[in-house]
Design a protein around this motif. Structure first.
Motif, PDB file in Angstrom:
ATOM      1  N   LEU A   1      -2.479  -0.834   6.938  1.00 15.88           N
ATOM      2  CA  LEU A   1      -1.909  -0.823   5.596  1.00 15.88           C
ATOM      3  C   LEU A   1      -0.679  -1.727   5.518  1.00 15.88           C
ATOM      4  O   LEU A   1       0.018  -1.943   6.517  1.00 15.88           O
TER       5      LEU A   1
ATOM      6  N   CYS B   1       2.675   0.623  -5.544  1.00 17.90           N
ATOM      7  CA  CYS B   1       2.025   1.181  -4.347  1.00 17.90           C
ATOM      8  C   CYS B   1       1.214   2.397  -4.764  1.00 17.90           C
ATOM      9  O   CYS B   1       1.428   2.968  -5.836  1.00 17.90           O
TER      10      CYS B   1
ATOM     11  N   ASP C   1       0.821  -1.210   0.000  1.00 18.60           N
ATOM     12  CA  ASP C   1       0.000   0.000   0.000  1.00 18.60           C
ATOM     13  C   ASP C   1       0.859   1.266   0.000  1.00 18.60           C
ATOM     14  O   ASP C   1       0.593   2.216  -0.740  1.00 18.60           O
TER      15      ASP C   1
ATOM     16  N   THR D   1      -3.563   8.540   5.292  1.00 15.96           N
ATOM     17  CA  THR D   1      -4.813   7.775   5.275  1.00 15.96           C
ATOM     18  C   THR D   1      -6.074   8.632   5.373  1.00 15.96           C
ATOM     19  O   THR D   1      -7.187   8.106   5.278  1.00 15.96           O
TER      20      THR D   1
END
Length: 447
Positions: free
Chosen positions: A44, A210, A22, A419
């Motif tokens: 993640l 990613c 990620d 995030t």
């Protein structure tokens, strides 16, 4: 564990890197490690790539202070959180890095210093710190007859410390146990950008797909960012440090004045440095960003030793390429680890100043010396921001000598920045655009 960490220390994280994750974190210093830690905590999959050794550069070469005292007002809330996180990490990991709260004491050689300490007190009071201004009588309770050497001081009993060469490696091992993939000797050569946003990175050991990248490359961040048109006016200064042989205790914590700084270390001696003295190597970026640094240069001119050229292949060396091919070795592989020579004259002056302040102890005997390259910004506060021109790239760099102490707090902030979580702090002061939107450059306090 050697202090500081060098390439002689065997790699612990040998890979190989995964084909996809990620988030990729570039840089294995305290900011990178703690960003990876909290990103993994958010669920993640995270890969941290370090071109040399975890904590091999400034994260194992700093003074080991974990201080709230003297912080820029915008940094202070993150630092208060960071100290709380240090306490929690110490408890949960059974303190493998010597964390303790023994206080930080600033000592005033001049009336101007006392005035600056007094001016900072409202920030301490706003955040509930136990900071207090000390007169000579108060200093006498701590330093005995040596207190007459100073006019007064500023003291925060709750401020902490830890051994840097133990702390960040221990945190990296704990991060690996929590699911972070760390890979040493794995330089990130380039971003893979598709459709105008991050799609992965190209490392010397292959591509990693990613959707997000965190650039926490310390002194190397500006060089990497410039390759993508991101103007990051970061420079680096050299700070020299020594470790004394065991000696009688003066203070259990840390202290500094204009001429020297000390911290009681785990060997029964002191880590000692030259107070505000540092060295600066003039290179292409120094000229490019000169106007932005004019206030910082004016303020620190007498404390800076200027050199016309950095060591070969350093981030702002005259021979270092500013562009490169991802299919060939890059500047990040030429120098796996910045390991500059310390300025022994600076350290000798610190020893002399120590002996002058504490004549009963005399000149401390030095056991080891080293130096580190501190990534700094024109206003002496970091950049913690998403790169507006490259969706998926988050930058956390330019800690300006504050990174070790504030690392856990910044790592948590970076994780929520990536995030979309709750930041909990005002990051306006740390935005990248402050250097291009016409804002006045306001220096942080040099306390």
């Amino acid at each position: 564990m050697h202090f500081p960490i060098s390439m002689a220390v065997p790699a612990r994280f040998i890979g190989p890197p995964p084909a996809a994750c990620d988030v990729v974190v570039i840089g294995g210093g305290v900011i990178g490690v703690m960003s990876a830690w909290y990103l993994a905590e958010r669920g993640l999959s995270v890969t941290l790539c370090e071109k040399g050794r975890i904590a091999g550069e400034q994260s194992s070469r700093n003074w080991g202070w974990i201080r709230q005292q003297g912080r820029d007002p915008a940094e202070l809330p993150i630092m208060v959180e960071s100290l709380r996180l240090w306490r929690g990490l110490s408890e949960s990991l059974r303190n493998p890095f010597g964390f303790r709260q023994a206080g930080v004491l600033y000592l005033a050689n001049r009336e101007e210093s006392l005035a600056a300490y007094d001016a900072w007190l409202p920030h301490a009071q706003e955040h509930g710190l136990d900071t207090r201004l000390l007169g000579r009588r108060d200093l006498g309770d701590k330093l005995g007859a040596a207190a007459d050497h100073w006019l007064g001081g500023l003291f925060t009993p709750s401020d902490g410390q830890a051994e840097p060469w133990l702390a960040v490696p221990a945190l990296s091992l704990a991060a690996a146990e929590r699911g972070v993939t760390l890979v040493e000797e794995c330089a990130v050569r380039a971003l893979d950008i598709a459709g105008g946003r991050v799609a992965g990175v190209v490392t010397e050991r292959g591509r990693i797909a990613c959707s997000d990248v965190v650039l926490a490359g310390g002194a190397w961040s500006s060089l990497f960012a410039r390759a993508y048109g991101v103007n990051l006016p970061q420079l680096s200064v050299l700070a020299s440090v020594a470790r004394t042989e065991p000696m009688p205790e003066i203070l259990p914590g840390a202290a500094a004045d204009d001429d020297f700084a000390i911290r009681r270390n785990d060997s029964g001696g002191y880590t000692i440095a030259g107070g505000s003295e540092h060295d600066f190597f003039i290179g292409p970026d120094a000229f490019r960003h000169a106007l932005k640094y004019r206030r910082a240069v004016k303020k620190d001119f007498l404390n800076t030793h200027y050199h016309w050229a950095a060591p070969r292949d350093y981030p702002d060396a005259w021979n270092t390429p500013r562009t490169w091919s991802a299919s060939m070795p890059t500047p990040f592989e030429r120098v796996r680890m910045l390991n500059p020579q310390p300025n022994l004259a600076t350290l000798a002056r610190a020893q002399t100043a120590f002996a002058r302040a504490f004549p009963d102890l005399g000149r401390p005997k030095v056991q080891a010396t080293w130096a580190g390259m501190i990534d700094t910004m024109p206003d002496v506060v970091p950049v913690i921001d998403r790169a507006p021109s490259i969706p998926g790239l988050t930058i956390a760099t330019g800690m300006s000598g504050h990174g070790f102490g504030i690392g856990p707090g910044v790592g948590r902030v970076v994780a929520d920045l990536v995030t979309g979580g709750t930041i909990g702090h005002d990051l306006t002061r740390f935005r990248l655009s402050r250097f291009t939107d016409g804002s006045e450059i306001i220096l942080g306090p040099s306390l």
